[in-house]
Enzyme design. Structure first.
Site, mmCIF file in Angstrom:
data_model
loop_
_atom_site.group_PDB
_atom_site.id
_atom_site.type_symbol
_atom_site.label_atom_id
_atom_site.label_comp_id
_atom_site.label_asym_id
_atom_site.label_seq_id
_atom_site.Cartn_x
_atom_site.Cartn_y
_atom_site.Cartn_z
ATOM 1 N N ASN A 1 -5.831 -7.685 -1.663
ATOM 2 C CA ASN A 1 -6.148 -6.415 -2.307
ATOM 3 C C ASN A 1 -7.236 -6.650 -3.348
ATOM 4 O OD1 ASN A 1 -5.497 -3.485 -2.964
ATOM 5 N ND2 ASN A 1 -5.332 -4.442 -4.967
ATOM 6 N N GLU A 2 -8.378 -5.942 -3.126
ATOM 7 C CA GLU A 2 -9.483 -5.975 -4.096
ATOM 8 C C GLU A 2 -9.869 -7.383 -4.553
ATOM 9 O OE1 GLU A 2 -8.497 -3.270 -7.269
ATOM 10 O OE2 GLU A 2 -8.883 -1.529 -6.005
ATOM 11 N N TYR B 1 -11.677 6.317 -13.145
ATOM 12 C CA TYR B 1 -12.254 5.206 -13.911
ATOM 13 C C TYR B 1 -13.740 5.400 -14.163
ATOM 14 C CZ TYR B 1 -7.848 2.800 -13.275
ATOM 15 O OH TYR B 1 -6.521 2.476 -13.318
ATOM 16 N N LYS C 1 0.076 7.084 -11.726
ATOM 17 C CA LYS C 1 -0.610 7.690 -10.574
ATOM 18 C C LYS C 1 0.356 8.093 -9.462
ATOM 19 C CE LYS C 1 -5.069 5.472 -11.372
ATOM 20 N NZ LYS C 1 -4.630 4.399 -12.329
ATOM 21 N N ASP D 1 -2.223 -5.158 -11.423
ATOM 22 C CA ASP D 1 -1.742 -4.005 -12.194
ATOM 23 C C ASP D 1 -0.310 -3.660 -11.823
ATOM 24 O OD1 ASP D 1 -2.400 -0.455 -12.149
ATOM 25 O OD2 ASP D 1 -1.760 -1.711 -13.840
ATOM 26 N N GLU E 1 -6.736 3.526 -1.176
ATOM 27 C CA GLU E 1 -6.316 3.970 -2.514
ATOM 28 C C GLU E 1 -7.249 5.043 -3.066
ATOM 29 O OE1 GLU E 1 -5.460 1.076 -5.564
ATOM 30 O OE2 GLU E 1 -4.709 -0.345 -4.080
HETATM 31 C C1 GCU Z 1 -6.481 -0.744 -8.153
HETATM 32 C C2 GCU Z 1 -5.367 -1.635 -7.648
HETATM 33 C C3 GCU Z 1 -3.980 -1.094 -7.933
HETATM 34 C C4 GCU Z 1 -3.949 -0.422 -9.301
HETATM 35 C C5 GCU Z 1 -4.881 0.778 -9.233
HETATM 36 C C6 GCU Z 1 -4.880 1.509 -10.584
HETATM 37 O O1 GCU Z 1 -7.177 -0.193 -7.107
HETATM 38 O O2 GCU Z 1 -5.448 -1.912 -6.263
HETATM 39 O O3 GCU Z 1 -3.064 -2.190 -7.905
HETATM 40 O O4 GCU Z 1 -2.619 -0.014 -9.633
HETATM 41 O O5 GCU Z 1 -6.217 0.343 -8.989
HETATM 42 O O6 GCU Z 1 -5.675 1.102 -11.431
HETATM 43 O O7 GCU Z 1 -4.063 2.421 -10.729
#
Ligand code: GCU
Length: 576
Positions: free
Chosen positions: A386-387, A446, A543, A149, A479
């Protein structure tokens, strides 16, 4: 490692540039010069410098000319690229020097320059994204594209320079420096075997320590000693010292330096300890992203990011989702900010876990990242991914190999990866691989849209479940957050408004600070940043607690107050 004594020539500035969508440049001999389409700035991504380049993904060519003074004749010249996204191939005066894959680690190539006349430097850059890239993806637009993302920029987005050495040089330097002044430095040299290797530690020009490194084997020199009179590196007190390595043949052949800090970081009995005191990480996931510059973060913006993090009472950040520039991490070293250094391994899926060749590529990128940044006092931990889809059985051996690569290169720092298996309602199979557990949460964004009561309940359930399974491992929240379009307000708070973002962050921080086993709270994200276009991104990922131009939203005030209280309330022993 930095050089200056034997000469450095920065090559930043305006370069000739042209796209090569058909990929004909190689056979048409662009490496000997080409008809320029634009004059572009280096370092910077190409995308936002010219509107027509915003969505260009593919092959492009850069060129510039430079002259090396006659006085340098007899020295060896090296081209150093701090970052080119994504594949680079380099020619000098029509001669191929070599290439590199990966946008976020530096590389250097020996350059047979001509002295006292113009040299033509040509770089072919290909940022075509493939499922086997690091990170993987497919295209520029939309989520059927990148498996990550953030916008897939292209170009020479970090500094370029020529460095000079004699017939022997430093290939690699590994330093450990403890809070009590104990120092160990291991130097690996290249070229001719040197006669002598000296290591010095300077404090603003004053020599605190100097010694000759003993030869352990061909090309490997080591020294251990006690440096008296140092002050430990600590949070908010980035006390650094200049460690210099001088390599001699019949004269000085190479001189490199790094700013080091004397400190100890360890994970013990579920706690994070800095110089023996417990600390709790308060901060953010960031992105190196700024209008027009793209993935290049110019120094004034680095300064502003740290100034704003200090105003928000943050003491740490994660280099989500790739190693940041040397300028950025130099600043972390000097400001005393704790850094989780993350590899550019985001979006790893089942197709990757079965691919041995891809694993080897990931291990190479990880190794490059560690070699480049392991001497930094700010780096306290490595995040290898990451994830990743770590609820899959195949993820476990893959992540274990990545963790072992880290531990073999740098046993002094803990390893983590960020998990979001709980968001998919799955059990994470790989958490046992990590020394420190890192979790990403987005309930109330989400899921459970707009329902913060239910969201906090769900976060608590997920978190308690992980802690029950791993009662002795510290947990970091790496996060959590919500999108907010700056200037959008509502009462009651509703999604996409500043009030909703502030309220979500406030409630999450209250929950996490009530858990003794949560040893870090990182908000997603410090800033708004560019992503592929889609119906669920309002031009940017919104965000950020700050806008893309680093102005505060309502949430900034909430974060400053909450983190400030945590700092003062002994939640982070650094103030105690
Ligand atoms: C995920 C991811 C990020 C992304 C974030 C989002 O957790 O690690 O890279 O930007 O969610 O959807 O804002």
């Amino acid at each position: 490692m930095k050089r200056e004594r034997l000469g450095v020539m920065p090559l930043n500035g305006f370069w000739e540039f042209r796209r090569d969508p058909g990929g004909v440049g190689s056979e048409e001999g662009f490496y000997e010069g080409f008809e320029s389409e634009y004059l572009l700035a280096v370092p910077a991504s190409w995308n936002e410098q010219v509107p027509e380049l915003m969505n260009y993904m593919g092959i492009a060519w850069y060129a510039r000319r430079f002259t090396v003074p006659k006085a340098f004749e007899g020295l060896r010249a090296w081209l150093v690229f701090e970052g080119v996204n994504y594949r680079a191939e380099v020619w000098l005066n029509g001669r191929y020097l070599g290439g590199h894959e990966g946008g976020f680690t530096s590389f250097r190539l020996e350059a047979p320059v001509e002295y006292d006349s113009e040299n033509l430097l040509v770089v072919k850059v290909d940022n075509t994204l493939t499922p086997k890239s690091v990170p993987p993806g497919r295209g520029l637009h939309g989520f059927e594209g990148p498996y990550f993302d953030f916008f897939h920029y292209g170009g020479i987005h970090r500094p370029v320079r020529v460095e000079f050495t004699g017939p022997s040089w430093v290939e690699e330097l590994a330093v450990t420096a403890h809070a009590d002044g104990r120092l160990r430095a291991v130097v690996r040299t290249g070229g001719e075997e040197p006669d002598r290797v000296y290591v010095k530690v300077l404090d603003e020009g004053k020599v605190l320590y100097s010694g000759e490194a003993a030869r352990e084997e061909r090309g490997v020199y080591a020294i251990e000693g006690l440096v008296r009179g140092i002050k430990p590196w600590d949070i908010g007190r980035g006390r650094v010292y200049k460690l210099v390595v001088d390599v001699y043949t019949e004269s000085l052949a190479d001189s490199v330096y790094e700013y080091i800090g004397f400190r100890d970081f360890e994970v013990r009995s579920g706690k994070l300890l800095l110089n023996g005191r417990e600390v709790r990480l308060l901060g953010f996931g960031r992105h190196q992203d700024f209008p027009v510059f793209g993935r290049y973060l110019p120094e004034p913006v680095v300064v502003r990011d740290y100034a704003m993090m200090a105003k928000l009472n943050a003491n740490s950040f994660r280099t989500s989702h790739y190693p940041y520039s040397s300028a950025d991490l130099d600043y972390a070293d000097r400001m005393g900010v704790l850094v989780i250094l993350e590899a550019p391994l985001v979006g790893l899926r089942e197709e990757h876990f079965r691919d041995r060749e891809y694993l080897e590529k990931c291990k190479r990128v990880l190794s490059e990242m560690i070699r480049e940044h392991r001497n930094r006092p700010s780096v306290i931990m490595y995040s290898v991914a990451n994830e990743p889809q770590s609820w899959l059985d195949e993820a476990v051996p893959f992540l274990k190999e990545l963790a072992n690569t880290v531990r073999s290169l740098d046993p002094t720092r803990p390893v983590t990866f960020t998990s979001h298996a709980h968001m998919a309602g799955r059990d994470d199979k790989a958490l046992g691989v990590a020394d420190v557990i890192s979790l990403n949460f987005y309930h109330g964004w989400y899921t459970l849209h707009g329902d913060l009561e239910a969201a906090i309940r769900r976060v608590n359930e997920d978190l308690e479940e992980v802690h029950r399974r791993y009662p002795n491992k510290p947990i970091l929240i790496t996060e959590f957050g919500a999108g907010a379009v700056a200037g959008l307000h509502s009462d009651p708070p509703e999604m996409w408004t500043e009030e909703y973002q502030a309220e979500l962050i406030s409630r999450y921080i209250d929950l996490f600070s009530s858990k003794g086993y949560v040893k870090g709270i990182h908000i997603w994200n410090l800033v708004d940043f560019k992503t592929p276009q889609s119906h669920w991104r309002v031009v940017l990922n919104r965000k950020g607690v700050l806008t893309r131009t680093r102005q505060p939203k309502l949430a900034a005030r909430v974060v400053a107050e909450k983190f400030g209280r945590l700092k003062m309330g002994g939640g982070t022993a650094e103030e105690a």
